[in-house]
Scaffold this motif. Structure first.
Motif, short mmCIF file in Angstrom:
data_model
loop_
_atom_site.label_atom_id
_atom_site.label_comp_id
_atom_site.label_asym_id
_atom_site.label_seq_id
_atom_site.Cartn_x
_atom_site.Cartn_y
_atom_site.Cartn_z
N ILE A 1 37.26 78.41 66.96
CA ILE A 1 37.11 78.61 68.83
C ILE A 1 37.01 76.89 69.37
O ILE A 1 37.69 76.82 70.41
CB ILE A 1 35.83 78.91 69.05
N GLN A 2 35.86 76.35 68.13
CA GLN A 2 35.45 74.92 68.86
C GLN A 2 36.87 73.67 69.12
O GLN A 2 37.26 73.35 70.05
CB GLN A 2 34.95 74.71 67.89
N ILE B 1 31.10 77.64 72.78
CA ILE B 1 31.02 78.94 72.86
C ILE B 1 29.89 79.27 71.63
O ILE B 1 30.34 78.36 70.66
CB ILE B 1 31.96 80.43 72.26
N LYS B 2 28.67 79.62 71.58
CA LYS B 2 28.15 79.61 70.29
C LYS B 2 27.79 80.61 70.17
O LYS B 2 27.30 81.51 70.27
CB LYS B 2 26.44 79.02 70.90
N TRP C 1 34.73 87.41 73.42
CA TRP C 1 35.79 88.19 73.74
C TRP C 1 37.06 87.53 74.72
O TRP C 1 38.50 87.99 74.86
CB TRP C 1 35.60 89.51 73.82
N GLU C 2 36.55 86.86 75.42
CA GLU C 2 37.01 86.12 76.43
C GLU C 2 38.77 85.56 76.11
O GLU C 2 39.39 84.97 76.40
CB GLU C 2 36.46 85.81 77.66
N TRP C 3 37.65 84.79 74.94
CA TRP C 3 38.54 83.85 73.94
C TRP C 3 39.29 84.52 73.23
O TRP C 3 41.08 83.80 73.18
CB TRP C 3 37.67 82.98 73.67
N TYR C 4 39.08 85.21 73.11
CA TYR C 4 39.90 86.17 71.97
C TYR C 4 41.51 86.64 72.40
O TYR C 4 42.36 86.98 72.16
CB TYR C 4 39.86 87.24 71.09
#
Length: 166
Positions: free
Chosen positions: A47-48, A54-55, A67-70
């Motif tokens: 993710i980084q 996002i932690k 979820w928004e990232w995925y």
């Protein structure tokens, strides 16, 4: 970069969990649960790479940005009839019809990310309910969904304790 498929590292490779022996179930379970933190750490680093903060702190609130990232990572691919038939042969009869019903499928890379997201989601549930929810598996009945697979257990106990307190 392709996301590594967690299952490809498993100590046992079979086409179906219901074919595992009791010893294989235990070996697979210990391998799977022994790699949970590593897989979540890998997901965090992945993710980084997108320069997104996002932690993965196991809070319920963290599930929304994850979820928004995925959702932005989901890739759908189109398959020929021949490719679908080849893919369908790998699965039990009850699932083949579903595979053959549509020529669009989620990409393998998307599913690989989803595996680690599922682990993270499960850990959020478990870590926020340590008194009731835990990793485990069941070996019978063989025709039960997720037999011999690592799953979260304890929901029935939690449900009864909630009902009893009302």
């Amino acid at each position: 970069m392709d996301y590594p498929i967690f299952e490809s590292e498993a100590p046992i490779q079979k086409d179906s969990f219901d074919k595992f022996t009791k010893e294989e179930v235990e070996l697979y379970f210990n391998w799977y649960t022994g790699h949970i933190d590593e897989r979540i750490e890998y997901l965090q680093k992945y993710i980084q790479r997108d320069d997104i903060l996002i932690k993965l702190d196991f809070s319920v609130e963290s599930l929304i940005p994850v979820w928004e990232w995925y959702e932005k990572k989901i890739v759908v691919e189109h398959y020929t009839r021949r490719e679908l038939k080849k893919e369908a042969k790998k699965y039990p009869d009850w699932l083949r019809e579903e595979i053959l019903s549509d020529d669009t499928k989620i990409s393998v890379n998307t599913l690989a990310i989803c595996d680690d997201l599922a682990i993270y989601f499960a850990e959020v549930i478990r870590r926020n309910n340590l008194e009731h929810i835990y990793w485990g598996y069941y070996t019978k009945p063989k025709n039960r969904m997720s037999v011999n697979e690592p799953v979260l257990l304890g929901f029935v106990i939690m449900q009864w304790s909630v009902l009893a307190s009302k």
